[in-house]
Design a protein around this motif. Structure first.
Motif, PDB file in Angstrom:
ATOM      1  N   MET A 129     -16.795  -1.511 -20.817  1.00 29.43           N
ATOM      2  CA  MET A 129     -18.252  -1.378 -20.909  1.00 29.43           C
ATOM      3  C   MET A 129     -18.863  -1.443 -19.515  1.00 29.43           C
ATOM      4  O   MET A 129     -18.431  -2.208 -18.674  1.00 29.43           O
ATOM      5  CB  MET A 129     -18.835  -2.523 -21.760  1.00 29.43           C
ATOM      6  N   PRO A 130     -19.888  -0.658 -19.261  1.00 32.84           N
ATOM      7  CA  PRO A 130     -20.501  -0.706 -17.972  1.00 32.84           C
ATOM      8  C   PRO A 130     -21.245  -1.980 -17.769  1.00 32.84           C
ATOM      9  O   PRO A 130     -21.738  -2.618 -18.688  1.00 32.84           O
ATOM     10  CB  PRO A 130     -21.448   0.509 -17.968  1.00 32.84           C
TER      11      PRO A 130
ATOM     12  N   ASP B 178     -12.823   7.493 -16.831  1.00 34.65           N
ATOM     13  CA  ASP B 178     -11.890   6.909 -17.801  1.00 34.65           C
ATOM     14  C   ASP B 178     -11.338   5.600 -17.236  1.00 34.65           C
ATOM     15  O   ASP B 178     -10.508   5.609 -16.330  1.00 34.65           O
ATOM     16  CB  ASP B 178     -10.748   7.887 -18.073  1.00 34.65           C
ATOM     17  N   PRO B 179     -11.765   4.435 -17.771  1.00 40.76           N
ATOM     18  CA  PRO B 179     -11.308   3.141 -17.224  1.00 40.76           C
ATOM     19  C   PRO B 179      -9.797   2.953 -17.280  1.00 40.76           C
ATOM     20  O   PRO B 179      -9.238   2.193 -16.481  1.00 40.76           O
ATOM     21  CB  PRO B 179     -12.031   2.113 -18.113  1.00 40.76           C
ATOM     22  N   ALA B 180      -9.129   3.625 -18.208  1.00 38.42           N
ATOM     23  CA  ALA B 180      -7.679   3.450 -18.335  1.00 38.42           C
ATOM     24  C   ALA B 180      -6.936   3.965 -17.112  1.00 38.42           C
ATOM     25  O   ALA B 180      -5.769   3.603 -16.895  1.00 38.42           O
ATOM     26  CB  ALA B 180      -7.179   4.163 -19.594  1.00 38.42           C
ATOM     27  N   ARG B 181      -7.585   4.791 -16.314  1.00 40.69           N
ATOM     28  CA  ARG B 181      -6.920   5.372 -15.146  1.00 40.69           C
ATOM     29  C   ARG B 181      -7.131   4.557 -13.870  1.00 40.69           C
ATOM     30  O   ARG B 181      -6.551   4.899 -12.833  1.00 40.69           O
ATOM     31  CB  ARG B 181      -7.439   6.792 -14.899  1.00 40.69           C
ATOM     32  N   HIS B 182      -7.951   3.536 -13.894  1.00 38.91           N
ATOM     33  CA  HIS B 182      -8.379   2.884 -12.660  1.00 38.91           C
ATOM     34  C   HIS B 182      -7.218   2.317 -11.851  1.00 38.91           C
ATOM     35  O   HIS B 182      -7.144   2.515 -10.642  1.00 38.91           O
ATOM     36  CB  HIS B 182      -9.401   1.789 -12.971  1.00 38.91           C
ATOM     37  N   ARG B 183      -6.302   1.591 -12.497  1.00 41.39           N
ATOM     38  CA  ARG B 183      -5.188   0.995 -11.754  1.00 41.39           C
ATOM     39  C   ARG B 183      -4.273   2.067 -11.173  1.00 41.39           C
ATOM     40  O   ARG B 183      -3.808   1.958 -10.032  1.00 41.39           O
ATOM     41  CB  ARG B 183      -4.383   0.064 -12.659  1.00 41.39           C
ATOM     42  N   ALA B 184      -4.012   3.103 -11.950  1.00 41.49           N
ATOM     43  CA  ALA B 184      -3.134   4.164 -11.463  1.00 41.49           C
ATOM     44  C   ALA B 184      -3.785   4.946 -10.331  1.00 41.49           C
ATOM     45  O   ALA B 184      -3.107   5.341  -9.372  1.00 41.49           O
ATOM     46  CB  ALA B 184      -2.759   5.093 -12.617  1.00 41.49           C
ATOM     47  N   LEU B 185      -5.082   5.187 -10.417  1.00 38.12           N
ATOM     48  CA  LEU B 185      -5.763   5.875  -9.324  1.00 38.12           C
ATOM     49  C   LEU B 185      -5.692   5.057  -8.037  1.00 38.12           C
ATOM     50  O   LEU B 185      -5.565   5.609  -6.942  1.00 38.12           O
ATOM     51  CB  LEU B 185      -7.227   6.134  -9.701  1.00 38.12           C
TER      52      LEU B 185
ATOM     53  N   ARG C 242      -2.342  -6.341  -8.273  1.00 38.51           N
ATOM     54  CA  ARG C 242      -2.631  -6.290  -9.711  1.00 38.51           C
ATOM     55  C   ARG C 242      -3.588  -5.160 -10.065  1.00 38.51           C
ATOM     56  O   ARG C 242      -3.684  -4.762 -11.227  1.00 38.51           O
ATOM     57  CB  ARG C 242      -3.207  -7.622 -10.179  1.00 38.51           C
ATOM     58  N   ALA C 243      -4.305  -4.649  -9.076  1.00 40.10           N
ATOM     59  CA  ALA C 243      -5.224  -3.536  -9.322  1.00 40.10           C
ATOM     60  C   ALA C 243      -4.540  -2.187  -9.146  1.00 40.10           C
ATOM     61  O   ALA C 243      -5.197  -1.158  -9.258  1.00 40.10           O
ATOM     62  CB  ALA C 243      -6.421  -3.640  -8.375  1.00 40.10           C
TER      63      ALA C 243
END
Length: 431
Positions: A1-2, A75-82, A197-198
């Motif tokens: 959520m934003p 897409d928040p699910a991509r944040h760590r991979a990006l 971890r990020a």
């Protein structure tokens, strides 16, 4: 959520960003004066050519990964991979870019002191990775981390120069070594600040990023060549001394972009939200505010330049004033490009963005070919102003057409500054 940030938080971040950039520019101005007085126009020109070459290598190696980060961030699910991909791709592409740049420059361009160019290119992999991680920090609303990187660069670059100048040991080689170390400094801060971890490396996403980024990259390269080609053309068609005069004028004007750049940096998360209408409205307000701020500050610096430039840099740099005055309108135009492009990336039209940037570069090269032999640094400044303004006008017209925004809505209003200062104005940002 934003999450929701109120206006006072956004204002605080903008002020902190401006403060960090002012620290950088103030130290750069002070050491720039010392470098200019010690090395004189020719030595200042040699330093500018080598540092510019290193900067171009960083741009080439970046491969516009930052634009893929913006495009895929909703897409928040991509944040760590990006984040993890930004680190790994930055280091790998940076090594390739440094080697290719060294080979190309050695073969094609008569750069003075090639051994110093090798030193500068050692920083390229770290510089490319730092650009990617800095983009992630801004997307995460971690402007504090990005600002620490700016200050670290300023301190690592400028404090040793101040010491060397006081000791009488300031040389072109020493300045290049300081530049190399300064480029690497933000990398370590960003790496530690984001934390393992990020980060997560994801090969499939990396391939998608590369495919998307490669479509944007020719335009980004063209834009950075637009910003730097005049330095090489001046060196080839005139002399390093003329380059020194030109770069002092541009450095003096850089202060005018601080407020607008700070605003642009802080609003980036709002331009990457899913709601396109909200992103459009934010972009319109930022364009109006940046136009007002940059025109005000560029005008003020231009007004005082006939007195301050010779006073600060010495009588040998009186010739920097005319290029500075001619470049001022172009600096205003540059302050509008980044915020409008942060929105235009949403349209997924990389070819159009590339054509616009390439057209501006072609215009700049054509004008430089005519104007530099006649007027030297002043001709380069005039060519730059015309080209920057043409590119900004084209992209803003595209934005206005696609969003059905009347051009009059982009003109500054007194209410824009009041809204920016209002502490209760809600600002939605992604987590």
């Amino acid at each position: 959520m934003p999450g929701v940030l109120n206006g006072s938080t956004a204002l605080k971040r903008a002020v902190q960003t401006m403060a960090s950039h002012l620290v950088r520019l103030t130290l750069a101005a002070l050491t720039g004066i010392l470098i200019a007085r010690t090395l004189q126009p020719e030595g200042r020109g040699v330093y500018a050519m080598i540092a510019t070459t290193g900067g171009i290598a960083i741009v080439l190696g970046n491969l516009s990964i930052g634009r893929s980060q913006i495009a895929l961030w909703p897409d928040p699910a991509r944040h760590r991979a990006l984040t993890g991909n930004g680190l790994l791709l930055g280091l790998l592409l940076g090594v390739v870019s440094a080697l290719v740049t060294l080979a190309a420059v050695t073969a094609l361009v008569p750069v003075p002191a090639p051994h110093l160019l090798v030193v500068a290119l050692l920083a390229v992999p770290f510089g490319v990775a730092a650009v990617n991680l800095n983009g992630i920090a801004l997307l995460r609303s971690r402007s504090d981390l990005a600002n620490r990187g700016v200050v670290a660069t300023a301190l690592v670059l400028n404090l040793p120069i101040l010491v060397l100048s006081a000791a009488g040991g300031l040389t072109v080689a020493a300045v290049i070594v300081c530049w190399t170390l300064a480029i690497t400094a933000p990398f370590w801060l960003l790496l530690a600040g984001l934390g393992p971890r990020a980060m997560r490396v994801e090969a499939a996403l990396a391939r998608r990023q590369l495919a998307l980024s490669c479509r944007y990259h020719p335009g980004l390269v063209a834009f950075h060549l637009l910003l730097s080609a005049d330095i090489f053309l001046l060196g080839a068609l005139t002399s390093p001394a003329e380059v020194g005069l030109y770069t002092v004028g541009t450095a003096f004007l850089t202060f005018s972009r601080v407020p607008a750049d700070a605003v642009t940096q802080v609003v980036l998360p709002r331009q990457t939200v899913v709601d396109g209408a909200d992103a459009r409205d934010v972009t319109v307000r930022v364009l109006r505010l940046n136009l007002a701020l940059s025109a005000l500050f560029a005008g003020a610096l231009a007004a005082v330049s006939p007195v301050l430039v010779p006073l600060l840099y010495g009588a040998a740099f009186t010739g920097s004033v005319t290029p500075l005055l001619l470049l001022a309108p172009g600096m205003v135009a540059l302050s509008l490009l980044r915020p409008v492009e942060q929105y235009l990336i949403r349209l997924e039209r990389p070819t159009t963005m590339t054509v616009i940037a390439a057209g501006a570069l072609a215009l700049d090269l054509a004008l430089n070919a005519v104007l530099i032999p006649r007027w030297g640094a002043a001709g380069a400044a005039l060519a730059a102003s015309v080209s920057y303004t043409a590119m900004a006008a084209t992209e803003i017209a595209w934005f206005a057409t696609r969003t059905s925004t009347p051009l009059r809505a982009l003109l500054p209003r007194p209410s824009d500054l009041k809204a920016a200062l209002r502490p209760t104005t809600p600002i939605t940002t992604p987590p």
